[in-house]
Design an enzyme around this catalytic site. Structure first.
Site, PDB file in Angstrom:
ATOM      1  N   ASP A  45      53.974  -6.745 -17.710  1.00 39.59           N
ATOM      2  CA  ASP A  45      52.854  -7.673 -17.518  1.00 39.59           C
ATOM      3  C   ASP A  45      53.158  -8.999 -18.195  1.00 39.59           C
ATOM      4  OD1 ASP A  45      49.790  -8.304 -17.102  1.00 39.59           O
ATOM      5  OD2 ASP A  45      50.235  -8.741 -19.209  1.00 39.59           O
ATOM      6  N   LYS A  75      49.906 -13.543 -13.842  1.00 37.47           N
ATOM      7  CA  LYS A  75      48.567 -14.121 -13.723  1.00 37.47           C
ATOM      8  C   LYS A  75      48.630 -15.610 -13.417  1.00 37.47           C
ATOM      9  CE  LYS A  75      47.484 -11.127 -17.653  1.00 37.47           C
ATOM     10  NZ  LYS A  75      48.898 -10.964 -18.049  1.00 37.47           N
TER      11      LYS A  75
END
Length: 293
Positions: A45, A75
């Site tokens: 991530d 993101k």
């Protein structure tokens, strides 16, 4: 050691444990990612705003593990919200990561002060999903009212909502909303690392309840917390750059907490947030340019 996988609401499998690289310096990121993949992690991530996507990609390539065997999540930062800007944000992230497709692309904040931009950004994610450039889409730091606003204006239910979640801050209302909509709750700061600074009155790592449960299982407090998340069906992305800690955080599949132990950890919630309030995130205070690839 068998890693638990979570099936997202669109049928995509996501490894439940991922390595987080928030605040990991670029110069330390490549080695951390390579080590995590060597240990057995298959989920990484990152985020555009972490400014280490390029090094994450390099760590993946150095690992020698087939790209298709790795679940890669990143993101979009608020400065790149808006339909066209978010499409370009994907291009920037994919180029830095050195990949053609991203497994999970999520909006980093709800940005309630400019929710029109948030909605346009999410519509861009929907298009990227339809085009096959991403396998799943989601959000981060969305409260129930933000989820309601999003779901009322868009078509694809987010697969994941990544939020601050650890024994001292459990956000039950957000978890309930996620569950009702078939959204996986993913915990950032899952072992409460954020409770160890900012003058926090106490740390999860020294919590007597967690230490006693850890003693009973011959594990660390961190491992107990990660196991607690997994038994609740959540995804976790613990962060570390130390090989021993990276390995320890993945070694959580050979024991099981009892119902009483889970209840004891559930009872530790203080309701005190460690990170910033999602409503405080504005373009004026948190906007930053995300460099081109």
């Amino acid at each position: 050691m068998t890693e638990t996988k979570i099936v997202l609401n669109n049928g995509v499998d996501m490894p439940a444990i991922g390595l987080g690289v928030f605040q990991t310096p670029p110069e330390a990121t490549t080695d951390a990612v390579t080590e995590a993949l060597r240990v057995g992690y298959r989920h990484i991530d990152t985020a555009a705003a972490y400014l280490n996507e390029r090094e994450v990609g390099e760590g993946i390539r150095r690992s020698g593990i087939d790209r298709d065997d790795i679940f890669l999540e990143t993101k979009v930062w608020i400065s790149d919200y808006g339909y066209d800007a978010t499409l370009h944000a994907f291009d920037k992230s994919a180029a830095k990561l050195g990949v053609e497709r991203i497994d999970l692309l999520i909006l980093h904040q709800a940005l309630p002060s400019r929710f029109d931009l948030t909605l346009d950004a999410y519509r861009a994610l929907e298009q990227l999903l339809a085009d096959g450039k991403v396998r799943a889409i989601g959000v981060s730091n969305f409260m129930p009212e933000h989820l309601d606003g999003l779901l009322n204006a868009t078509d694809v239910v987010p697969a994941v909502n990544q939020i601050e979640l650890h024994p001292y801050f459990q956000q039950p209302a957000v978890q309930k909303a996620d569950t009702e909509h078939g959204i996986v709750t993913q915990a950032w700061s899952p072992i409460g690392g954020i409770t160890s600074y900012r003058d926090a009155p106490k740390s999860t790592f020294q919590d007597p309840t967690l230490l006693e449960i850890a003693r009973q299982h011959g594990k660390s407090a961190a491992q107990v917390m990660l196991r607690w998340h997994l038994q609740h069906g959540r995804s976790v992305i613990p962060k570390s750059t130390k090989p021993a800690r990276i390995a320890e955080n993945f070694d959580v599949f050979d024991f099981e907490l009892t119902r009483e132990q889970i209840a004891a950890i559930d009872a530790l919630d203080t309701g005190v947030r460690g990170g910033p309030d999602p409503d405080s995130i504005t373009l004026e205070t948190f906007g930053r340019d995300i460099p081109e690839a």
